[in-house]
Enzyme design. Sequence first.
Site, PDB file in Angstrom:
ATOM      1  N   SER A 195      -2.933  -7.701   3.034  1.00  0.00           N
ATOM      2  CA  SER A 195      -3.210  -7.558   4.476  1.00  0.00           C
ATOM      3  C   SER A 195      -3.587  -8.906   5.065  1.00  0.00           C
ATOM      4  O   SER A 195      -3.157  -9.254   6.174  1.00  0.00           O
ATOM      5  CB  SER A 195      -4.348  -6.560   4.695  1.00  0.00           C
TER       6      SER A 195
ATOM      7  N   HIS B 140       0.838  -1.201   0.000  1.00  0.00           N
ATOM      8  CA  HIS B 140       0.000   0.000   0.000  1.00  0.00           C
ATOM      9  C   HIS B 140       0.876   1.257   0.000  1.00  0.00           C
ATOM     10  O   HIS B 140       0.607   2.220  -0.713  1.00  0.00           O
ATOM     11  CB  HIS B 140      -0.889   0.053   1.250  1.00  0.00           C
TER      12      HIS B 140
ATOM     13  N   ARG C  41      -2.003  -5.935  -8.134  1.00  0.00           N
ATOM     14  CA  ARG C  41      -0.835  -6.827  -8.111  1.00  0.00           C
ATOM     15  C   ARG C  41      -0.871  -7.806  -9.263  1.00  0.00           C
ATOM     16  O   ARG C  41       0.120  -8.448  -9.568  1.00  0.00           O
ATOM     17  CB  ARG C  41      -0.804  -7.589  -6.777  1.00  0.00           C
TER      18      ARG C  41
ATOM     19  N   LYS D 283     -16.088  -7.532   4.818  1.00  0.00           N
ATOM     20  CA  LYS D 283     -14.853  -7.925   5.510  1.00  0.00           C
ATOM     21  C   LYS D 283     -14.957  -7.646   7.000  1.00  0.00           C
ATOM     22  O   LYS D 283     -15.283  -6.526   7.394  1.00  0.00           O
ATOM     23  CB  LYS D 283     -13.663  -7.106   4.978  1.00  0.00           C
TER      24      LYS D 283
END
Length: 162
Positions: A126, A17, A90, A41
């Site tokens: 994460s 990040h 990514r 989440k």
Amino acid sequence: MRRLACPGSYDPVTNGHVEIIGRAAGLADGVVVLLGRNPGKATMFSLDERVAMLTESLAGLAAVSVATFDGLLVDYCRTQRITAIVKGVRGPADLEYEAPMAQMNATLSGIDTIFLLAREFRHVSSSLVKEVATYGGDVRSLVPPPVNATLVARLRSGVRGQ
Ligand code: PNS
């Protein structure tokens, strides 16, 4: 004034990040790192903890601020005169996940999303950081020092959620 938003859950912020936020800062007059709620989440860290980790981790980046928002991202962007949204990708899986949100945000507001392809830390997320740390792995090369310290303290306390 070109102002970009880097929205996310940041549970917690990783070096990946930080790379994207730093590159976004080089493209604009200001960047606001926006902590939103993702109902899909469950988070390990509270909003306040995530803000604190972000603020400490980004202290060296001029013209970068941290804020939280409720409701629609595009409503925040419109009221705060954000030029565009920035997301890091990514690989193809990230683009698959991000594309409908970018399209929806553009349909709702006309605000574009700019995708920056990650140069480093493509294996870092994460969730993986939390998993590795939970099983005692060393994540110091994957997250900023304040995040490592917070993670270690949380795991030592035995509390897994917020
Ligand atoms: O890091 P995440 O979990 O992918 O972040 C997602 C987040 C919080 C940026 C996204 O869920 C969001 O923008 N939520 C705010 C509500 C909203 O605008 N929803 C419509 C998105 S198309």
